[in-house]
Design an enzyme around this catalytic site. Structure first.
Site, PDB file in Angstrom:
ATOM      1  N   ASP A 174      22.241 -35.217  13.545  1.00 23.65           N
ATOM      2  CA  ASP A 174      22.823 -33.881  13.629  1.00 23.65           C
ATOM      3  C   ASP A 174      23.172 -33.485  15.058  1.00 23.65           C
ATOM      4  OD1 ASP A 174      22.612 -33.431  10.881  1.00 23.65           O
ATOM      5  OD2 ASP A 174      20.499 -32.900  11.087  1.00 23.65           O
ATOM      6  N   GLU A 196      24.851 -29.555  -0.343  1.00 22.68           N
ATOM      7  CA  GLU A 196      23.771 -30.269   0.329  1.00 22.68           C
ATOM      8  C   GLU A 196      22.881 -29.244   1.018  1.00 22.68           C
ATOM      9  OE1 GLU A 196      25.342 -33.223   2.951  1.00 22.68           O
ATOM     10  OE2 GLU A 196      26.724 -33.979   1.429  1.00 22.68           O
TER      11      GLU A 196
END
Length: 254
Positions: free
Chosen positions: A56, A45
């Site tokens: 995140d 990824e």
């Protein structure tokens, strides 16, 4: 057949790695991808850095901030990856947020991904219904798999909808938290893994969030087709640099 679909058919537990494009240094992107494949990683990824990353935690946020300061942009990433399929054969997925894709132009973005050999996209802030109503036909035109996320809080009905709309794998977020914030799996995660397993979904599941060593990789893949490691890999890159990639992979698949 899309490379992701082929990979899902392999008789093994899959290890996927996330890293932020343009980090630690602006031009590390291609070398990191090549070294990950050479070290035995099954899928990668590639994170497109964004200034407001909703899912995140601090480690990936900091790598995104550094990558943006290094000069990483969507155009530059596409330029870096234009010849990637001359040296790399495993599935490559772009993970990012919808705003940069929208700014670039959704069809232009998908067309460029197809040209350079990207196999799928993960856009955590692109809702399922919006995708189906406005963008699904474009993704399919360019044979791009859209990977959806589920969490322990996602209802069975929603999971069934996502399973129906998916044709690759489902990203099974291990807990309702941001990346890098938890280590290991407790009773809640085990219950969740068992619940999803009992649903007999048509798409395989890949577990993300909370996997950082051989033990957590084995725990996650006991219940799923594979696992994704992001924050722990970014920390390793930060501390030891890209040249230590083989060492990191050996610690996971020990």
């Amino acid at each position: 057949m899309n490379r992701i679909n082929r990979k899902m058919q392999e008789d093994k537990k899959l290890l996927s790695i996330y890293f932020t494009a343009g980090y630690p240094s602006l031009n590390d992107t291609v070398k990191i991808i090549q070294d990950l494949e050479a070290s035995g990683i099954d899928m990668i990824e590639i994170g497109l850095p964004f200034s407001d990353p909703l899912a995140d935690g601090p480690t990936i946020q900091n790598s995104s901030t550094a990558a943006l300061k290094n000069g990483m942009t969507t155009n530059l990433l596409f330029e870096q990856l234009k010849d990637i399929r001359k040296s790399v054969s495993i599935p490559l997925i772009l993970m990012g947020y919808f705003n940069p894709m929208l700014q670039y132009g959704v069809e232009a973005f998908c067309k460029k991904c197809a040209e350079i050999g990207i196999d799928g996209l993960i856009m955590p802030d692109l809702p399922l219904d919006v995708y189906q109503d406005e963008y699904e036909a474009i993704f399919k035109k360019y044979d791009l798999k859209n990977i959806f996320l589920i969490t322990p809080q996602t209802s069975d009905n929603r999971i069934q909808q996502i399973d129906t709309a998916s044709d690759a794998f489902i990203y099974m977020v291990s807990s309702a938290s941001v990346t890098g914030s938890k280590s290991g799996f407790g009773t809640e995660q085990t219950t969740y893994f068992n619940r999803i397993g009992a649903m007999n979904l048509k798409n395989p599941q890949i577990v993300g969030f909370g996997i950082n060593n051989a033990e957590t990789f084995q725990q996650a893949t006991a219940h799923a087709k594979g696992a994704i490691i992001g924050s722990a890999f970014i920390k390793h890159l930060t501390e030891k640099g890209p040249e230590a990639i083989p060492e990191f992979v050996r610690t996971i698949r020990a």
